[in-house]
Design a protein around this motif. Structure first.
Motif, PDB file in Angstrom:
ATOM      1  N   GLY A 113      -5.786  44.634  -5.150  1.00 22.75           N
ATOM      2  CA  GLY A 113      -5.527  44.115  -6.488  1.00 22.75           C
ATOM      3  C   GLY A 113      -6.571  43.165  -7.007  1.00 22.75           C
ATOM      4  N   ASN A 114      -7.507  42.741  -6.163  1.00 28.36           N
ATOM      5  CA  ASN A 114      -8.547  41.836  -6.623  1.00 28.36           C
ATOM      6  C   ASN A 114      -9.673  42.606  -7.317  1.00 28.36           C
ATOM      7  N   ILE A 115     -10.622  41.848  -7.851  1.00 28.83           N
ATOM      8  CA  ILE A 115     -11.637  42.415  -8.729  1.00 28.83           C
ATOM      9  C   ILE A 115     -13.009  42.419  -8.058  1.00 28.83           C
ATOM     10  N   ARG A 141       2.260  43.830 -12.864  1.00 34.33           N
ATOM     11  CA  ARG A 141       0.805  43.908 -12.821  1.00 34.33           C
ATOM     12  C   ARG A 141       0.184  43.140 -13.974  1.00 34.33           C
ATOM     13  N   TYR A 187     -14.233  46.634 -11.403  1.00 37.00           N
ATOM     14  CA  TYR A 187     -13.227  47.543 -10.849  1.00 37.00           C
ATOM     15  C   TYR A 187     -12.250  46.755  -9.989  1.00 37.00           C
ATOM     16  N   THR A 188     -11.105  47.365  -9.711  1.00 35.63           N
ATOM     17  CA  THR A 188     -10.086  46.719  -8.889  1.00 35.63           C
ATOM     18  C   THR A 188     -10.100  47.299  -7.484  1.00 35.63           C
ATOM     19  N   HIS A 189      -9.856  46.430  -6.492  1.00 30.11           N
ATOM     20  CA  HIS A 189      -9.710  46.859  -5.109  1.00 30.11           C
ATOM     21  C   HIS A 189      -8.256  47.259  -4.856  1.00 30.11           C
ATOM     22  N   ASN A 221      -6.710  40.297 -15.437  1.00 30.15           N
ATOM     23  CA  ASN A 221      -5.839  41.281 -14.793  1.00 30.15           C
ATOM     24  C   ASN A 221      -6.486  42.649 -14.940  1.00 30.15           C
ATOM     25  N   ASP A 222      -5.876  43.651 -14.321  1.00 28.13           N
ATOM     26  CA  ASP A 222      -6.526  44.960 -14.330  1.00 28.13           C
ATOM     27  C   ASP A 222      -6.334  45.714 -15.637  1.00 28.13           C
ATOM     28  N   ILE A 270     -10.077  44.402 -17.726  1.00 26.31           N
ATOM     29  CA  ILE A 270     -11.371  44.351 -17.048  1.00 26.31           C
ATOM     30  C   ILE A 270     -12.493  44.866 -17.949  1.00 26.31           C
ATOM     31  N   PHE A 284      -5.519  37.961 -11.137  1.00 25.70           N
ATOM     32  CA  PHE A 284      -6.445  38.486 -10.147  1.00 25.70           C
ATOM     33  C   PHE A 284      -7.596  37.510  -9.940  1.00 25.70           C
TER      34      PHE A 284
END
Length: 238
Positions: A97-99, A28, A92-94, A69-70, A73, A33
């Protein structure tokens, strides 16, 4: 023998679990992202666009979009909060994994223009830089203004905005060396309020004067209306 077997089994399972956690974390952390959703909240006309925000992020010296990356953020939220048109941001992350990015657009309520500066005060009384594609029709404060005046300008504008009449009538506040003047939209005259002390009473007196005198003698009768003296209105005919 059974106890030894159970011990080895749990040690093995624990080792596998540690490995998976470490592998997942590293994976991760190394994963890059992308921002696939931007929502802009505002109560007025939108002047920010998704393209503006992406460009701002991509060109920010405070954040490297290629390293998004998460785990960082929060850093991106801090960068977005520096934007002159953004009140606050949430990143926030989906599940994929995207933002996603949610921003609240600022709202200006007064513009302050001096010989050396030009900016807005927003609805919370904070300084707000001029923004591209944002040209609100606002009351303008000009003249010899310094930082100590910002709070009283903000409070006065908030007072005007509570009244549909005064909010529509006053277009400018001018600070001279000694006094403060209001420039109305209707009527070719200047209003000297001296300072903002007892401003509610001064406006109330002026409102009654408008109703009783101006409506009878006409809006072009006086060039100056002076409210700086307690419970007095001194007028100068043109």
């Amino acid at each position: 023998m059974i106890n030894i077997y159970n011990i080895f089994k749990w040690v093995f399972l624990f080792s596998v679990l540690i490995f998976l956690i470490k592998y997942t974390s590293q994976n991760r952390l190394s994963k890059k992202f992308k921002i696939d959703y931007i929502e802009i909240k505002t109560k007025e006309k939108r002047f920010l666009t998704s393209e503006d925000i992406l460009k701002y992020i991509n060109t920010s010296p405070h954040f490297d979009i290629s390293q998004l990356n998460d785990f960082n953020i929060k850093e991106l939220e801090n960068v977005l909060d520096l934007h002159p048109g953004i009140n606050n941001a949430e990143v926030y992350t989906h599940q994929n994994g995207n933002i996603g990015v949610l921003v609240n657009q600022k709202k200006a309520i007064v513009r302050i223009k001096t010989e050396t500066d030009d900016f807005y005060l927003d609805e919370y009384g904070q300084k707000m830089k001029l923004c591209k594609n944002y040209f609100p029709e606002l009351l303008v404060a000009t003249g010899k203004i310094n930082d100590t005046h910002h709070k009283e300008i903000f409070d006065f504008v908030c007072l005007l905005r509570k009244s549909s009449f005064w909010n529509a009538q006053i277009s400018q506040i001018y600070f001279s060396d000694d006094d403060i003047f209001l420039i109305p939209i209707v009527g070719d005259h200047k209003i000297n309020i001296g300072n903002f002390d007892n401003i509610s009473l001064k406006l109330e007196n002026l409102y009654h004067f408008y109703n009783k005198a101006i409506s009878y003698k006409g809006w072009q009768t006086y060039s100056d209306i002076n409210l700086k003296f307690n419970n007095q209105i001194v007028c100068t005919k043109r």
